[in-house]
Design a protein around this motif. Sequence first.
Motif, short mmCIF file in Angstrom:
data_model
loop_
_atom_site.label_atom_id
_atom_site.label_comp_id
_atom_site.label_asym_id
_atom_site.label_seq_id
_atom_site.Cartn_x
_atom_site.Cartn_y
_atom_site.Cartn_z
N GLU A 1 -99.03 -96.42 84.33
CA GLU A 1 -98.21 -96.16 83.14
C GLU A 1 -96.81 -96.76 83.28
O GLU A 1 -96.27 -97.33 82.32
CB GLU A 1 -98.09 -94.64 82.93
N TYR A 2 -96.22 -96.66 84.47
CA TYR A 2 -94.88 -97.19 84.71
C TYR A 2 -94.90 -98.64 85.18
O TYR A 2 -93.85 -99.24 85.42
CB TYR A 2 -94.15 -96.34 85.74
N ARG A 3 -96.10 -99.19 85.37
CA ARG A 3 -96.28 -100.59 85.78
C ARG A 3 -95.56 -100.92 87.09
O ARG A 3 -94.93 -101.97 87.22
CB ARG A 3 -95.83 -101.54 84.65
N PRO B 1 -100.00 -84.18 91.36
CA PRO B 1 -101.34 -84.44 91.89
C PRO B 1 -101.55 -85.91 92.23
O PRO B 1 -100.89 -86.79 91.66
CB PRO B 1 -102.26 -84.01 90.74
N THR B 2 -102.49 -86.17 93.13
CA THR B 2 -102.84 -87.55 93.45
C THR B 2 -103.24 -88.34 92.21
O THR B 2 -102.78 -89.48 92.02
CB THR B 2 -103.97 -87.59 94.50
N PRO B 3 -104.11 -87.80 91.33
CA PRO B 3 -104.47 -88.58 90.14
C PRO B 3 -103.28 -88.83 89.21
O PRO B 3 -103.28 -89.82 88.47
CB PRO B 3 -105.54 -87.73 89.46
N ALA B 4 -102.29 -87.95 89.25
CA ALA B 4 -101.08 -88.19 88.46
C ALA B 4 -100.33 -89.40 89.00
O ALA B 4 -99.83 -90.23 88.23
CB ALA B 4 -100.18 -86.96 88.47
N ALA B 5 -100.27 -89.51 90.34
CA ALA B 5 -99.61 -90.67 90.94
C ALA B 5 -100.33 -91.95 90.54
O ALA B 5 -99.69 -92.95 90.17
CB ALA B 5 -99.60 -90.53 92.46
N TYR C 1 -97.52 -87.08 82.55
CA TYR C 1 -98.89 -86.88 83.02
C TYR C 1 -99.57 -85.76 82.23
O TYR C 1 -100.74 -85.90 81.82
CB TYR C 1 -98.88 -86.56 84.51
N ILE C 2 -98.88 -84.66 82.00
CA ILE C 2 -99.47 -83.55 81.24
C ILE C 2 -99.82 -84.00 79.83
O ILE C 2 -100.89 -83.66 79.30
CB ILE C 2 -98.52 -82.33 81.21
N ASP C 3 -98.95 -84.76 79.20
CA ASP C 3 -99.24 -85.29 77.86
C ASP C 3 -100.53 -86.12 77.86
O ASP C 3 -101.33 -86.06 76.92
CB ASP C 3 -98.08 -86.14 77.35
N HIS C 4 -100.71 -86.90 78.91
CA HIS C 4 -101.93 -87.71 79.05
C HIS C 4 -103.17 -86.82 79.16
O HIS C 4 -104.20 -87.08 78.50
CB HIS C 4 -101.80 -88.60 80.29
N LEU C 5 -103.10 -85.76 79.96
CA LEU C 5 -104.23 -84.85 80.11
C LEU C 5 -104.59 -84.19 78.78
O LEU C 5 -105.77 -84.15 78.39
CB LEU C 5 -103.89 -83.76 81.13
N VAL C 6 -103.59 -83.69 78.11
CA VAL C 6 -103.81 -82.99 76.83
C VAL C 6 -104.42 -83.93 75.80
O VAL C 6 -105.36 -83.58 75.07
CB VAL C 6 -102.49 -82.39 76.31
N ALA C 7 -103.92 -85.16 75.74
CA ALA C 7 -104.41 -86.13 74.75
C ALA C 7 -105.84 -86.58 75.03
O ALA C 7 -106.53 -87.05 74.11
CB ALA C 7 -103.49 -87.34 74.73
#
Length: 450
Positions: free
Chosen positions: A92-94, A82-86, A160-166
């Motif tokens: 996150e990856y700087r 997804p765009t928000p994942a990008a 990204y999924i880990d970020h959403l869940v957290a």
Amino acid sequence: MARLFGTDGVRGVANQDLTAELALDLSVAAAHVLGEAGAFGHRQPTALVARDPRASGEFLEAAVCAGLASAGVDVMRVGVIPTPAAAYLVNEYRTDLGVMLSASHNPMPDNGIKFFQRGGVKLADDLEDAIEARMEEPWQRPTGERVGRIRTSTDAVKTYIDHLVASLRQDKTLSGLKVVLDCANGASSKTGPTAFREQGADVTAIHASPDGININDACGSTHPEKLQAKVVELGADLGLAFDGDADRCLAVDHEGNIVDGDQVLAILALGLQEDHRLASNTVVATIMSNLGLTLAMKEHDIHVDQTKVGDRYVLESMNANGFSLGGEQSGHVIMSEFATTGDGVLTGLHVAARVARTGKTLKDLASVMKRLPQSLVNVRGVDKLRAGMDPEVNRAVADANQKLGETGRVVLRPSGTEPLVRVMVEAATQKEADKICHDLATIVKQRLAI
């Protein structure tokens, strides 16, 4: 000459308006402009490149990667996300730059290029203008070890999924909740169902089998009819519809009623207010948001700050003033605690969590806001650049606003992403809104016809 960049990047019919050559040239120019702006420092710059599942994204991705690498930028390809994942992963990856290839909710033949700078933030207008101006200028090509390298990430989706869940702060928040997700055969087809299941929801996913051709095809947030029917058929607690790149989210209650972005904002605002996490007790919305949102928030002592249309302008206000929640009626919702742009899956998770925590139905939660009757006409075949400049159109808008008084309003604006002018009218009754909107659209068509 029309500006190349619209309100959400560069967009057009792939391989006709948006060609591989244009994608390559844009990427080179972006690398040069951001480098000169001091974004890269004194090291080899890095970029993240992502796309939605459109078939044209495959050759456009290759062109963007080639352009960046030829300009001396190391590229990390993360594939379909997804765009928000990008945006999240750029931060996150700087990486110094992010590129998302997507036309969001547009039909499959279209595609687009969105740029993010360091931190996962969309580019300001002046940087986009500088990129456009730089495209025709000659440049010194790096050689040898100074050319960029291209590699593929293997953990981007999981990160990204880990970020959403957290973001829900505790595990299995959605246990016992029955949810239907319409993934628009788009970029959320994996991330959406996985995140909801990891939080304990009973998930039925529809339109979650992208093949490069079927994205947004009679499904997703622009066509929620099948989702509405499926929610009722299964007796689900709610449904959520994403668009092709999953930066927007619309909801459906257990009776099959649509809950739009304004209502979603109201629901989330009250939840954040209860948790003392609604910064400055303010929600940011655009001029196209329903007047009912402002009235509902006023009843709860919440201020609504209005901006131009486009989530970039919502975000600008949020960043400038430290606000924590903003969005658009279309379902772009920004929760700045977790994201730098609209995130449909994130929004859906927090709406579902509000249902689970309160024990109320989504219909009950959405009833906090009473929508004023609204009519919207997209006028095509007109010169949108003349909107707001024609004296007869301006006079008609002023007369309509005077007639409506405090019971409604008129918004007339050129689309930032399509060749049309939008006419929106809110009034005390649907009949009045429809008539005034139709009359104004007719005047716009006559006066601004190409």
